[in-house]
Design a protein around this motif. Structure first.
Motif: not given
Length: 489
Positions: A321-323, A326-327, A361-362, A366
């Motif tokens: 997950s790129q999210k 990045d986090a 926030d997973e 994700d």
């Protein structure tokens, strides 16, 4: 000069998951410190705890050697020591007490002691060395031998006695060593190498020794702690490492190595120069490393790695997950994981993924992406963890308010969620097992297709993988039901 008994506080047998692998490595960081002190005229010995299960086992060594100093110097190259496992902390406290019972000055250098020096001083340690320890230890022992004041020694923490009170003094940390080639070769002769070879013989793998070509990591992943070597990245020269390999091959007959750097070969053209040194010294070796997918894609790194004997690389994939990447401030792209994996496989280099679940926030999307990546790319191995907050990291600062009941795992298979994540510990423990089953199921199905296409290409390993589908297919299905229940429970 002083008599120094070196030891450390990692016990493989107290970490069942690691002991089960039967692949222990000698305490490299400890051996570097012992070599430097010996080079400077001190008499040193080693009590190696790696293959033991009881901290009280050090008592006979203390009785027999009667050292002036007990130096508990953990191997900072062993990533498990950075996890600050409570079972190892308790073992260290017992070792400190035994050292004091035998009238030793006790000095501790470790990730955990750097983070929790008050606890270690309260347990009886006289001095804590923070960060990279060799030069600090050398100066400290020289100063103590001369009965001089330690007040100005960089990198130490100690109890300062005054007429009014007993207070703790933490001196500024010492700058890290930049020219690593100044260090002598580690004191490998202090290790009972045959004892390690006996354990490795039961692992199904070739005997392997650990070498560090670098110290530190300049990347800023916000969950990664660097209490010993920090963010500065310093390298041994390829010539030094070739000499080190030649020494180990000649002395112990070893031809396979674990390059235990946080990041191998980051310095431009280092890998290419290392390859040239191996050829010049006619050193035919195999080795495996840790690296980053973005680094592997630079210049002709993969070509030089393959040519020099690399057989496996562990990459910090973490998530698909790129999210999430990045986090984490990981600084990599999902597509780089795919590209690096395919390039490595084309060069017949094994690829292994470190995966991390449970970051802030997973969500289910994700998690699903990461599982799909594993099934699609089919790495040769995977290692799974949940996000683990360590002092000194931005991630720790984000979640420390949640960590009221527990701040460290007991052992490396604990898998406790120590902060309020998206799901609970039971969910992530089951998820870890489910991902492994999906991974093995994908391998089995791939091998089944290969056997169907070419029955003559049916090795025992491939056939065994197919046969295990009878377990992994129904077991993974049942886990999906349990995960759904745990997710909503």
């Amino acid at each position: 000069m002083s008599d120094i008994l070196f030891s450390h506080s990692y016990y493989y047998k107290l970490d069942p998951k690691q002991w089960k692998n039967r692949t222990p490595f000698p305490p490299l960081g400890t051996l570097y410190a012992a070599a430097l002190l010996r080079e400077n005229g001190h008499t040193v010995s080693l009590f190696d705890t790696n293959l033991l299960d009881n901290p009280y086992a050090i008592a006979p060594a203390l009785q027999n050697t009667k050292p002036k100093y007990l130096v508990i110097y953990d191997d900072g190259f062993n990533y498990l020591t950075k996890m600050c496992l409570t079972v190892m902390r308790e073992a260290c406290f017992r070792m400190i007490a035994l050292g004091k019972e035998h009238d030793c000055t006790v000095i501790v250098c470790s990730s955990d002691a750097t983070d929790h020096y008050t606890d270690y001083l309260s347990s009886g340690a006289d001095y804590i060395i923070q960060g990279e320890g060799e030069l600090t230890l050398l100066e400290l022992i020289h100063t103590l031998d001369q009965n001089e004041s330690v007040e100005a020694i960089a990198g130490i923490v100690f109890r300062k006695h005054s007429a009014e009170s007993l207070q703790i003094q933490a001196n500024p940390k010492r700058a890290v060593l930049q020219n690593l080639d100044e260090l002598p070769m580690p004191a490998w002769d202090l290790v009972d190498m045959n004892a390690y070879k006996v354990i490795w013989a039961t692992s199904g793998q070739k005997f392997t020794l650990n070498i560090a070509t670098t110290r530190g990591c300049p990347y800023k992943c916000n969950w990664c702690a660097k209490p010993i070597y920090g963010n500065r990245y310093n390298s041994h020269s390829p010539k030094y490492i070739a000499r080190h390999i030649e020494l180990l091959r000649t002395s112990y007959g070893v031809r396979r190595f674990w390059m235990c750097d946080d990041i191998f070969g980051l310095k431009p053209n280092w890998v290419q120069q290392f390859n040239a040194e191996l050829k010049q010294h006619k050193l035919d070796i195999k080795y495996y490393i840790q690296s980053r997918v973005d680094l592997l894609l630079k210049e002709d790194n993969i070509d030089a790695l393959a040519e020099s004997g690399l057989e496996e690389v562990w990459v910090g994939a973490e998530s698909a997950s790129q999210k999430i990447l990045d986090a984490m401030d990981k600084g990599t792209k999902v597509e780089q994981i795919y590209e690096a994996t395919r390039l490595l496989k084309r060069k017949n280099i094994r690829v292994a993924f470190f995966l991390q679940f449970g970051y802030l926030d997973e969500n289910q999307e994700d998690i699903h992406k990461t599982i799909q990546m594993v099934k699609e790319l089919m790495p040769d191995n995977i290692g799974i963890s949940v996000s683990y907050p360590l002092p000194g990291t931005p991630f720790y600062e984000k979640v420390k308010a949640d960590m009221q009941l527990k701040s460290n795992w007991k052992d490396s298979d604990d898998f406790e969620m120590m902060f309020n994540g998206s799901y609970n510990s039971g969910y992530y423990r089951k998820l870890q097992r489910f991902v492994h089953k999906e991974y093995r199921k994908s391998q089995g199905l791939f091998n089944l297709r290969q056997i169907t296409k070419n029955p003559m290409d049916c090795s025992l390993a491939r056939l065994a993988s197919v046969m295990k589908l009878g377990y992994y297919v129904p077991s993974a299905f049942l886990d999906t039901l349990l995960l759904k229940k745990l997710r909503h429970g």
